[in-house]
Write a protein that holds these residues in place. Sequence first.
Motif, PDB file in Angstrom:
ATOM      1  N   ILE A  21       0.849  -1.184   0.000  1.00  0.00           N
ATOM      2  CA  ILE A  21       0.000   0.000   0.000  1.00  0.00           C
ATOM      3  C   ILE A  21       0.891   1.242   0.000  1.00  0.00           C
ATOM      4  O   ILE A  21       1.874   1.316   0.731  1.00  0.00           O
ATOM      5  CB  ILE A  21      -0.932  -0.019   1.221  1.00  0.00           C
ATOM      6  N   ARG A  22       0.542   2.212  -0.837  1.00  0.00           N
ATOM      7  CA  ARG A  22       1.396   3.387  -1.020  1.00  0.00           C
ATOM      8  C   ARG A  22       0.625   4.679  -0.768  1.00  0.00           C
ATOM      9  O   ARG A  22      -0.556   4.794  -1.091  1.00  0.00           O
ATOM     10  CB  ARG A  22       1.943   3.410  -2.452  1.00  0.00           C
ATOM     11  N   SER A  23       1.327   5.631  -0.185  1.00  0.00           N
ATOM     12  CA  SER A  23       0.811   6.990  -0.081  1.00  0.00           C
ATOM     13  C   SER A  23       1.796   7.923  -0.760  1.00  0.00           C
ATOM     14  O   SER A  23       2.997   7.835  -0.553  1.00  0.00           O
ATOM     15  CB  SER A  23       0.633   7.405   1.382  1.00  0.00           C
ATOM     16  N   GLN A  24       1.276   8.838  -1.557  1.00  0.00           N
ATOM     17  CA  GLN A  24       2.100   9.829  -2.233  1.00  0.00           C
ATOM     18  C   GLN A  24       1.888  11.221  -1.671  1.00  0.00           C
ATOM     19  O   GLN A  24       2.364  12.206  -2.247  1.00  0.00           O
ATOM     20  CB  GLN A  24       1.814   9.807  -3.734  1.00  0.00           C
ATOM     21  N   ASP A  25       1.194  11.300  -0.531  1.00  0.00           N
ATOM     22  CA  ASP A  25       0.948  12.598   0.093  1.00  0.00           C
ATOM     23  C   ASP A  25       1.181  12.539   1.601  1.00  0.00           C
ATOM     24  O   ASP A  25       0.440  13.147   2.378  1.00  0.00           O
ATOM     25  CB  ASP A  25      -0.463  13.089  -0.228  1.00  0.00           C
ATOM     26  N   GLY A  40       0.851  10.093   3.741  1.00  0.00           N
ATOM     27  CA  GLY A  40      -0.035   9.265   4.539  1.00  0.00           C
ATOM     28  C   GLY A  40      -1.453   9.780   4.661  1.00  0.00           C
ATOM     29  O   GLY A  40      -2.259   9.196   5.382  1.00  0.00           O
ATOM     30  N   ASN A  41      -1.797  10.835   3.954  1.00  0.00           N
ATOM     31  CA  ASN A  41      -3.170  11.340   3.997  1.00  0.00           C
ATOM     32  C   ASN A  41      -4.132  10.434   3.233  1.00  0.00           C
ATOM     33  O   ASN A  41      -5.282  10.243   3.639  1.00  0.00           O
ATOM     34  CB  ASN A  41      -3.237  12.760   3.433  1.00  0.00           C
ATOM     35  N   THR A  42      -3.659   9.890   2.098  1.00  0.00           N
ATOM     36  CA  THR A  42      -4.466   8.958   1.316  1.00  0.00           C
ATOM     37  C   THR A  42      -3.602   7.774   0.931  1.00  0.00           C
ATOM     38  O   THR A  42      -2.367   7.881   0.853  1.00  0.00           O
ATOM     39  CB  THR A  42      -5.032   9.619   0.045  1.00  0.00           C
ATOM     40  N   TRP A  43      -4.265   6.621   0.657  1.00  0.00           N
ATOM     41  CA  TRP A  43      -3.553   5.382   0.372  1.00  0.00           C
ATOM     42  C   TRP A  43      -4.138   4.709  -0.866  1.00  0.00           C
ATOM     43  O   TRP A  43      -5.314   4.898  -1.192  1.00  0.00           O
ATOM     44  CB  TRP A  43      -3.668   4.416   1.552  1.00  0.00           C
ATOM     45  N   ALA A  44      -3.305   3.900  -1.519  1.00  0.00           N
ATOM     46  CA  ALA A  44      -3.761   3.103  -2.659  1.00  0.00           C
ATOM     47  C   ALA A  44      -2.992   1.788  -2.679  1.00  0.00           C
ATOM     48  O   ALA A  44      -1.804   1.740  -2.355  1.00  0.00           O
ATOM     49  CB  ALA A  44      -3.556   3.854  -3.970  1.00  0.00           C
ATOM     50  N   ILE A  45      -3.671   0.715  -3.065  1.00  0.00           N
ATOM     51  CA  ILE A  45      -3.026  -0.591  -3.215  1.00  0.00           C
ATOM     52  C   ILE A  45      -2.247  -0.603  -4.526  1.00  0.00           C
ATOM     53  O   ILE A  45      -2.802  -0.299  -5.581  1.00  0.00           O
ATOM     54  CB  ILE A  45      -4.069  -1.712  -3.209  1.00  0.00           C
ATOM     55  N   VAL A  46      -0.961  -0.961  -4.473  1.00  0.00           N
ATOM     56  CA  VAL A  46      -0.156  -1.024  -5.697  1.00  0.00           C
ATOM     57  C   VAL A  46       0.325  -2.444  -6.001  1.00  0.00           C
ATOM     58  O   VAL A  46       0.886  -2.688  -7.068  1.00  0.00           O
ATOM     59  CB  VAL A  46       1.047  -0.059  -5.624  1.00  0.00           C
ATOM     60  N   PHE A  47       0.127  -3.361  -5.074  1.00  0.00           N
ATOM     61  CA  PHE A  47       0.391  -4.785  -5.336  1.00  0.00           C
ATOM     62  C   PHE A  47      -0.587  -5.559  -4.474  1.00  0.00           C
ATOM     63  O   PHE A  47      -0.610  -5.402  -3.265  1.00  0.00           O
ATOM     64  CB  PHE A  47       1.832  -5.168  -4.994  1.00  0.00           C
ATOM     65  N   ASN A  48      -1.381  -6.405  -5.115  1.00  0.00           N
ATOM     66  CA  ASN A  48      -2.534  -7.003  -4.453  1.00  0.00           C
ATOM     67  C   ASN A  48      -2.479  -8.521  -4.548  1.00  0.00           C
ATOM     68  O   ASN A  48      -2.219  -9.083  -5.610  1.00  0.00           O
ATOM     69  CB  ASN A  48      -3.809  -6.488  -5.132  1.00  0.00           C
ATOM     70  N   THR A  49      -2.723  -9.210  -3.409  1.00  0.00           N
ATOM     71  CA  THR A  49      -2.852 -10.669  -3.463  1.00  0.00           C
ATOM     72  C   THR A  49      -4.281 -11.032  -3.074  1.00  0.00           C
ATOM     73  O   THR A  49      -5.219 -10.357  -3.455  1.00  0.00           O
ATOM     74  CB  THR A  49      -1.811 -11.353  -2.562  1.00  0.00           C
ATOM     75  N   THR A  50      -4.462 -12.091  -2.303  1.00  0.00           N
ATOM     76  CA  THR A  50      -5.822 -12.527  -1.980  1.00  0.00           C
ATOM     77  C   THR A  50      -6.309 -11.845  -0.721  1.00  0.00           C
ATOM     78  O   THR A  50      -5.919 -10.731  -0.422  1.00  0.00           O
ATOM     79  CB  THR A  50      -5.846 -14.050  -1.816  1.00  0.00           C
ATOM     80  N   ASN A  51      -7.160 -12.516   0.034  1.00  0.00           N
ATOM     81  CA  ASN A  51      -7.751 -11.955   1.243  1.00  0.00           C
ATOM     82  C   ASN A  51      -6.687 -11.408   2.169  1.00  0.00           C
ATOM     83  O   ASN A  51      -5.713 -12.076   2.482  1.00  0.00           O
ATOM     84  CB  ASN A  51      -8.570 -13.038   1.958  1.00  0.00           C
ATOM     85  N   ALA A  52      -6.879 -10.200   2.654  1.00  0.00           N
ATOM     86  CA  ALA A  52      -5.856  -9.530   3.467  1.00  0.00           C
ATOM     87  C   ALA A  52      -5.921  -9.881   4.934  1.00  0.00           C
ATOM     88  O   ALA A  52      -5.040  -9.509   5.683  1.00  0.00           O
ATOM     89  CB  ALA A  52      -5.995  -8.020   3.315  1.00  0.00           C
ATOM     90  N   THR A  53      -6.952 -10.593   5.382  1.00  0.00           N
ATOM     91  CA  THR A  53      -7.168 -10.633   6.822  1.00  0.00           C
ATOM     92  C   THR A  53      -7.454 -12.003   7.425  1.00  0.00           C
ATOM     93  O   THR A  53      -7.695 -12.080   8.622  1.00  0.00           O
ATOM     94  CB  THR A  53      -8.351  -9.719   7.202  1.00  0.00           C
ATOM     95  N   THR A  54      -7.438 -13.093   6.678  1.00  0.00           N
ATOM     96  CA  THR A  54      -7.944 -14.334   7.257  1.00  0.00           C
ATOM     97  C   THR A  54      -6.890 -15.385   7.541  1.00  0.00           C
ATOM     98  O   THR A  54      -7.215 -16.440   8.051  1.00  0.00           O
ATOM     99  CB  THR A  54      -9.003 -14.965   6.336  1.00  0.00           C
ATOM    100  N   ALA A  55      -5.647 -15.173   7.222  1.00  0.00           N
ATOM    101  CA  ALA A  55      -4.609 -16.159   7.507  1.00  0.00           C
ATOM    102  C   ALA A  55      -3.297 -15.453   7.765  1.00  0.00           C
ATOM    103  O   ALA A  55      -3.104 -14.308   7.386  1.00  0.00           O
ATOM    104  CB  ALA A  55      -4.461 -17.137   6.330  1.00  0.00           C
TER     105      ALA A  55
END
Length: 228
Positions: free
Chosen positions: A122-126, A128-143
């Motif tokens: 996840i990247r912010s170019q300002d 840390g005010n806003t964020w964007a996913i720049v490399f994505n895999t599967t579910n972020a929270t279950t394992a």
Amino acid sequence: MTNGGGTWTRVSPQDDVHNVTTIAQDPRSGQENIWYAGGGEAIGASAEELGALYLGFGVWKSVDNGATWTKLPQTIPGISPSPDCATSFALECFDHPFDMVHKIIVNPANGDVLVASHRRLIRSQDGGNTWAIVFNTTNATTADLGQMDIAATPTGDRIYLALNGGNPDGALRGVWWSATGNTNSWTRLSGGTILGTDSVAGWRGNDYNDNSRRIILAVAPSSPNIVY
């Protein structure tokens, strides 16, 4: 600590999660007073036991060399709270990539903040005010098999990203690089889609039995072309 380790003062807020796994300083000239921090640990010691994850709770920023800290916004396009949690992005509920922040770096070329969180870069170019996913895999929270690591050359012209060998996304395990950190700009350096077989002979970064096989990166100060 401001005296070479002679004395220490706690600066984290009293009413929040206190574990920290990564701290990053902005290396750009004139910006060295800016720091970022994140927490969370899935693999290691008692955290390996089922349900024993050490959760963080967001990414923090300091603009006064760590004397005071502010939690940055957690809203990220494409990330929704888990329905298993009582409230959105709840404390002590594994429902956000920032609950597991494995590494933070600041790009020395442009100040981009890159957060290697759980199964998402996840990247912010300002700042840390806003964020964007720049490399994505599967579910972020279950394992817990979702560790990432991130490193950059001193000039920021090459960014390296590692995904652990137990990641459920077999097609993404291994090491990648990008000149910009943008979405869809990543080129694979090692890894493999066949379990137990890697493009680097003899390496088991792409594991066959879902062990973690965590990959940690470091760029040699002597040469930006050497990565450990």
